[in-house]
Each structure stands twice: as C-alpha cells, then as structure tokens.
Design a protein around this motif. Structure first.
Motif, PDB file in Angstrom:
ATOM      1  N   ARG A  33     -11.115  12.380  15.525  1.00 50.91           N
ATOM      2  CA  ARG A  33     -10.009  11.960  14.673  1.00 50.91           C
ATOM      3  C   ARG A  33     -10.475  12.025  13.227  1.00 50.91           C
ATOM      4  O   ARG A  33     -11.676  11.913  12.933  1.00 50.91           O
ATOM      5  N   LEU A  34      -9.533  12.213  12.312  1.00 50.20           N
ATOM      6  CA  LEU A  34      -9.856  12.276  10.890  1.00 50.20           C
ATOM      7  C   LEU A  34     -10.159  10.888  10.355  1.00 50.20           C
ATOM      8  O   LEU A  34      -9.684   9.873  10.896  1.00 50.20           O
ATOM      9  N   LYS A  35     -10.959  10.854   9.313  1.00 44.73           N
ATOM     10  CA  LYS A  35     -11.232   9.577   8.653  1.00 44.73           C
ATOM     11  C   LYS A  35      -9.962   9.073   7.967  1.00 44.73           C
ATOM     12  O   LYS A  35      -9.249   9.838   7.325  1.00 44.73           O
ATOM     13  N   ARG A  36      -9.719   7.808   8.136  1.00 48.00           N
ATOM     14  CA  ARG A  36      -8.482   7.234   7.588  1.00 48.00           C
ATOM     15  C   ARG A  36      -8.568   7.136   6.069  1.00 48.00           C
ATOM     16  O   ARG A  36      -9.573   6.688   5.516  1.00 48.00           O
ATOM     17  N   LYS A  37      -7.502   7.586   5.410  1.00 48.27           N
ATOM     18  CA  LYS A  37      -7.445   7.520   3.954  1.00 48.27           C
ATOM     19  C   LYS A  37      -5.982   7.499   3.521  1.00 48.27           C
ATOM     20  O   LYS A  37      -5.090   7.926   4.267  1.00 48.27           O
ATOM     21  N   PRO A  38      -5.709   6.993   2.330  1.00 50.33           N
ATOM     22  CA  PRO A  38      -4.310   6.922   1.854  1.00 50.33           C
ATOM     23  C   PRO A  38      -3.707   8.315   1.701  1.00 50.33           C
ATOM     24  O   PRO A  38      -4.388   9.270   1.313  1.00 50.33           O
ATOM     25  N   HIS A  39      -2.407   8.403   2.028  1.00 53.56           N
ATOM     26  CA  HIS A  39      -1.670   9.651   1.910  1.00 53.56           C
ATOM     27  C   HIS A  39      -0.442   9.447   1.023  1.00 53.56           C
ATOM     28  O   HIS A  39       0.116   8.338   0.979  1.00 53.56           O
ATOM     29  N   LYS A  40      -0.073  10.493   0.335  1.00 54.70           N
ATOM     30  CA  LYS A  40       1.105  10.439  -0.533  1.00 54.70           C
ATOM     31  C   LYS A  40       2.358  10.702   0.293  1.00 54.70           C
ATOM     32  O   LYS A  40       2.428  11.654   1.054  1.00 54.70           O
ATOM     33  N   CYS A  41       3.339   9.864   0.116  1.00 52.69           N
ATOM     34  CA  CYS A  41       4.600  10.017   0.834  1.00 52.69           C
ATOM     35  C   CYS A  41       5.346  11.246   0.308  1.00 52.69           C
ATOM     36  O   CYS A  41       5.535  11.378  -0.908  1.00 52.69           O
ATOM     37  N   PRO A  42       5.775  12.142   1.191  1.00 53.30           N
ATOM     38  CA  PRO A  42       6.501  13.341   0.732  1.00 53.30           C
ATOM     39  C   PRO A  42       7.900  13.019   0.220  1.00 53.30           C
ATOM     40  O   PRO A  42       8.530  13.872  -0.401  1.00 53.30           O
ATOM     41  N   CYS A  43       8.369  11.792   0.458  1.00 52.65           N
ATOM     42  CA  CYS A  43       9.729  11.435   0.057  1.00 52.65           C
ATOM     43  C   CYS A  43       9.749  10.764  -1.324  1.00 52.65           C
ATOM     44  O   CYS A  43      10.425  11.222  -2.238  1.00 52.65           O
ATOM     45  N   CYS A  44       8.963   9.662  -1.466  1.00 53.89           N
ATOM     46  CA  CYS A  44       8.983   8.922  -2.730  1.00 53.89           C
ATOM     47  C   CYS A  44       7.748   9.140  -3.585  1.00 53.89           C
ATOM     48  O   CYS A  44       7.726   8.768  -4.758  1.00 53.89           O
ATOM     49  N   GLY A  45       6.674   9.715  -3.014  1.00 51.57           N
ATOM     50  CA  GLY A  45       5.468  10.006  -3.774  1.00 51.57           C
ATOM     51  C   GLY A  45       4.473   8.879  -3.852  1.00 51.57           C
ATOM     52  O   GLY A  45       3.425   9.017  -4.503  1.00 51.57           O
ATOM     53  N   LYS A  46       4.731   7.747  -3.213  1.00 46.42           N
ATOM     54  CA  LYS A  46       3.809   6.617  -3.243  1.00 46.42           C
ATOM     55  C   LYS A  46       2.676   6.830  -2.250  1.00 46.42           C
ATOM     56  O   LYS A  46       2.835   7.518  -1.238  1.00 46.42           O
ATOM     57  N   LEU A  47       1.525   6.192  -2.532  1.00 47.96           N
ATOM     58  CA  LEU A  47       0.393   6.238  -1.613  1.00 47.96           C
ATOM     59  C   LEU A  47       0.550   5.155  -0.552  1.00 47.96           C
ATOM     60  O   LEU A  47       0.957   4.026  -0.855  1.00 47.96           O
ATOM     61  N   THR A  48       0.203   5.484   0.679  1.00 50.72           N
ATOM     62  CA  THR A  48       0.263   4.510   1.756  1.00 50.72           C
ATOM     63  C   THR A  48      -0.849   4.794   2.754  1.00 50.72           C
ATOM     64  O   THR A  48      -1.240   5.942   2.953  1.00 50.72           O
ATOM     65  N   ASP A  49      -1.397   3.744   3.362  1.00 51.14           N
ATOM     66  CA  ASP A  49      -2.394   3.904   4.418  1.00 51.14           C
ATOM     67  C   ASP A  49      -1.976   3.165   5.684  1.00 51.14           C
ATOM     68  O   ASP A  49      -2.787   2.901   6.569  1.00 51.14           O
ATOM     69  N   LYS A  50      -0.675   2.849   5.800  1.00 51.78           N
ATOM     70  CA  LYS A  50      -0.149   2.159   6.979  1.00 51.78           C
ATOM     71  C   LYS A  50       0.094   3.187   8.088  1.00 51.78           C
ATOM     72  O   LYS A  50       0.818   4.156   7.893  1.00 51.78           O
TER      73      LYS A  50
END
Length: 401
Positions: A33-50
């Motif tokens: 599995r990939l290491k968990r890290k924050p990703h940018k939302c393709p809809c609003c552009g905010k970072l999330t790690d949930k």
C-alpha cells in the motif's frame, strides 16, 4: 552502499510499504500500500488526509526472475469536507489501468524486435488484444525529405494489396515511411503533400528499374540525380546468361544437365577470379555449347564495365557493349541490351555516386522476418507502425550524433 529498504529498491517502487511477498506456482504476489499523505481534492482544491475506504486492486507488472509478477495494491479513497470522494494518486499506475507504466513500456520495447504480439503476450502474461492495445498507442508521422531518397517495394500482402512501398534515407540509414501502394498515381499524391522547397532539397533518387519510379523522379524531383541501383542492372545480364544456360542444357543428357546445374556458380563467377582447376572446368563446359560460350563471353565482357572508375569511361564501355550485344544473335542478350539502353542515364549515374539501394534491401529482409514471425498483417496502419517502430532506434542514433 547498504539500503535499509532493500525490497523496495529491488522492486523499483517508491513510497510504497511492502507488507507481504509470496510465491504461488509460477508467479510472485506482492501485497503493498502507498504511504498515507494529504491529497488535494479535485473538486474544491483543499488538502485532506481523511480515508473513506480501502480497495484491493490487482495489478500486473513486468516479469522478474522467470516468474509473473502481481501487485496487490490496497488503494485508499479519500473524503473531503465538501463531500467529494476520490482515489489516491499512484505514480506507477494510470487511472482505470490494470498494468503498471513500466509494463506498458516493457511491451513497447519488446516489440522493437521482429516478434509477434502473441509471443510478447505469453511472456508478460497478458492477452494478445491487450498487447495490441498498448502498441496502438505508438504512432509515427511522415518525416521531412532528406538529400537522398531510396525507394523500393516489398511483398506485404496487407489491405488487399500485394506490394507495399518503403522510403529510406540511404545516406543516414533511416527508414522514412512505409506506403500502402506502389502505384504511380498514389506516389504522386503522396509526394504532392510535401512543399516544393523540400522536394528541391533532394539531390539523389535511387530506385530499381521500374518505370513508375523513374516517372516520379523526373516529375517531382527535378533537381535530383536519378540513380538505378547497381544490383538491379547487373542482374539483368546474369538473368540473360542464366536463361541461355537453361535453354542450352535441355539439349544435354540427364547427367550433363545435372552437372551444368550444380556448376552454375562457376559459370556465373567472374572468370579471372577462378582457380586454374575451376577455369579448366568452365572451359570444358563452354566447349560443349557454342551458344553458351558466346553468352559467357558477353557476360564477362559486361562485368568488365564494373571496373570503370568514372562516368565517362563507363559510358564508352556501355556503348560498345550494347552495340555488340544487339548484334550477337542471342535473343536474351538482345533484350538485355535494349533494357540497358532505355535505362542508360540512371545506370551511368551510379558510377558518379556511391549511393545504392543496399540499406533498403536490408530493411526489406528484416520486414520479411517480421512478416514470417507474425504470419502477416491485415491492418496496414499497424503494420506500418510496427516496421517504423523496429527501425526507430536508427532515428535515435541519428539524433544523438
């Protein structure tokens, strides 16, 4: 240098946690599995790690250690505060794909050889249609015209056409394009696509003794010197002599016919290259047939023209040989002399330049190997891309130089 994460280095997977590696029959299964890290939302552009959920995705990778490789990736889906759910980014795996990027590149690289889609599919554990689908992403556009063009046909049997046409740059050893037809009207339409400035840059046009090629050269490449390939005009005399030999040996007994047939290479070889014993054998064979002896004389006399060092001396030698052959009384050599007379300007130009169709004929041999290994192609576009892909390494070498 010692690596702490030697398994990741060996597999070539970055930012991946290897959880388990197991061998099942003839395959290796890698759970990661990939290491968990924050990703940018393709809809609003905010970072999330949930993390919303996990999904196991089986992926095929390049074979290693003689075994098929399967990667079982536990892929996350993230959830943003705006309510959007989206999958995490995987650098080595395009979206909706079930094979890694390097497996696609591996397939494309394997297809640079004269192998079939089926053999590559068996090696990488994919279906033939999947391999073809990967290769169809490869395409080659026509290139600019160089200073020298060589043209020839080969038996491709594609798109209901028996012959296809190959264009090469004989100086830089590059395949320019593959054409579906060799007809004059099609070649006219093809070369008409190039600007006049490009066509005027062509200084040499090399071809065999086929009239449509000569017409194309005189109409579309007015600044080019048309060269008839040496191999093609020399074999006209060899064919004429062989026709005489076959005709004459029909009058011999069965044992003599077999002897003449097995000794044909001695008759075809230039006389002064033979050993004393071989010369004696040839003289004995020529003594049995005055017609064959005369044909052998004209063949040897013609081959002396190859020793000419310049165009003017070759012109004089050709003129003498043609006049003599027209009155020799042998129909095969009379026909050959007429052919030489019709193509004399292009033949003489071959003495002014060292450019030949040798590279093009070598490419044709390689195409025959590809066609034999793959049992032929029905789709011309795929056949064309396959040929250009095989010779694409020559373009890369030229770019490096």
């Amino acid at each position: 240098m010692l690596y702490k994460y030697f398994t990741e280095k060996l597999l070539g997977l970055q930012d991946v946690n290897i959880e388990k590696v197991e061998e099942i029959d003839n395959s290796i299964h890698i759970n990661c599995r990939l290491k968990r890290k924050p990703h940018k939302c393709p809809c609003c552009g905010k970072l999330t790690d949930k993390v919303h959920d996990y999904r196991e995705q089986p992926i095929k990778d390049i074979p290693a250690f003689g075994k098929h490789i399967f990667i079982h990736l536990y892929k996350r889906r993230y959830r943003c505060s705006c309510g959007k759910r989206f999958p995490e980014n995987v650098d080595f795996l395009p979206r909706y794909h079930r094979m890694t990027n390097r497996l696609s590149l591996y397939i494309i690289d394997k297809l640079r050889n004269e192998v079939s889609f089926s053999s590559v599919a068996r090696e990488v554990n994919l279906s033939v249609s999947s391999v073809i689908r990967v290769f169809d992403l490869v395409s080659y556009a026509p290139k600019e015209l160089p200073s020298a063009i060589s043209i020839d046909e080969f038996k491709g049997n594609t798109n209901s056409e028996t012959y296809q046409c190959i264009l090469t740059d004989p100086v830089n050893k590059v395949v320019l394009d593959i054409l579906p037809k060799r007809y004059e009207h099609f070649l006219t339409e093809y070369f008409n696509r190039f600007d006049k400035s490009q066509r005027d840059k062509v200084q040499f046009f090399v071809s065999d003794m086929w009239k449509p090629y000569s017409n194309i050269s005189s109409v579309w490449f007015k600044n080019a010197s048309q060269i008839v390939d040496k191999y093609h005009w020399i074999r006209q005399v060899i064919w004429a002599f062989e026709a005489v030999r076959k005709q004459e040996q029909k009058n011999f007994s069965k044992s003599h016919r077999r002897y003449f047939k097995k000794s044909r290479q001695l008759l075809l070889k230039r006389f002064h290259y033979l050993s004393d014993e071989e010369k004696q054998q040839v003289n004995v064979m020529l003594y049995t047939s005055p017609t064959l002896s005369t044909a052998h004389f004209y063949k040897e006399d013609f081959l002396k023209i190859l020793d000419c060092k310049d165009r003017q001396s070759a012109k004089t030698a050709f003129s003498d040989w043609i006049n003599s052959a027209l009155d020799c009384g042998i129909p095969q050599f009379k026909k050959c002399a007429n052919s030489m007379l019709n193509w004399l300007p292009g033949i003489l130009n071959s003495f002014s330049s060292a450019i030949t169709n040798g590279f093009t004929e070598g490419c044709n041999n390689k195409i025959k190997v590809l066609k034999r290994n793959t049992y032929g192609y029905r789709n011309f576009k795929r056949f064309r891309n396959r040929i250009l892909h095989i010779f694409s390494h020559q373009m890369q070498k030229q770019a490096i130089v």
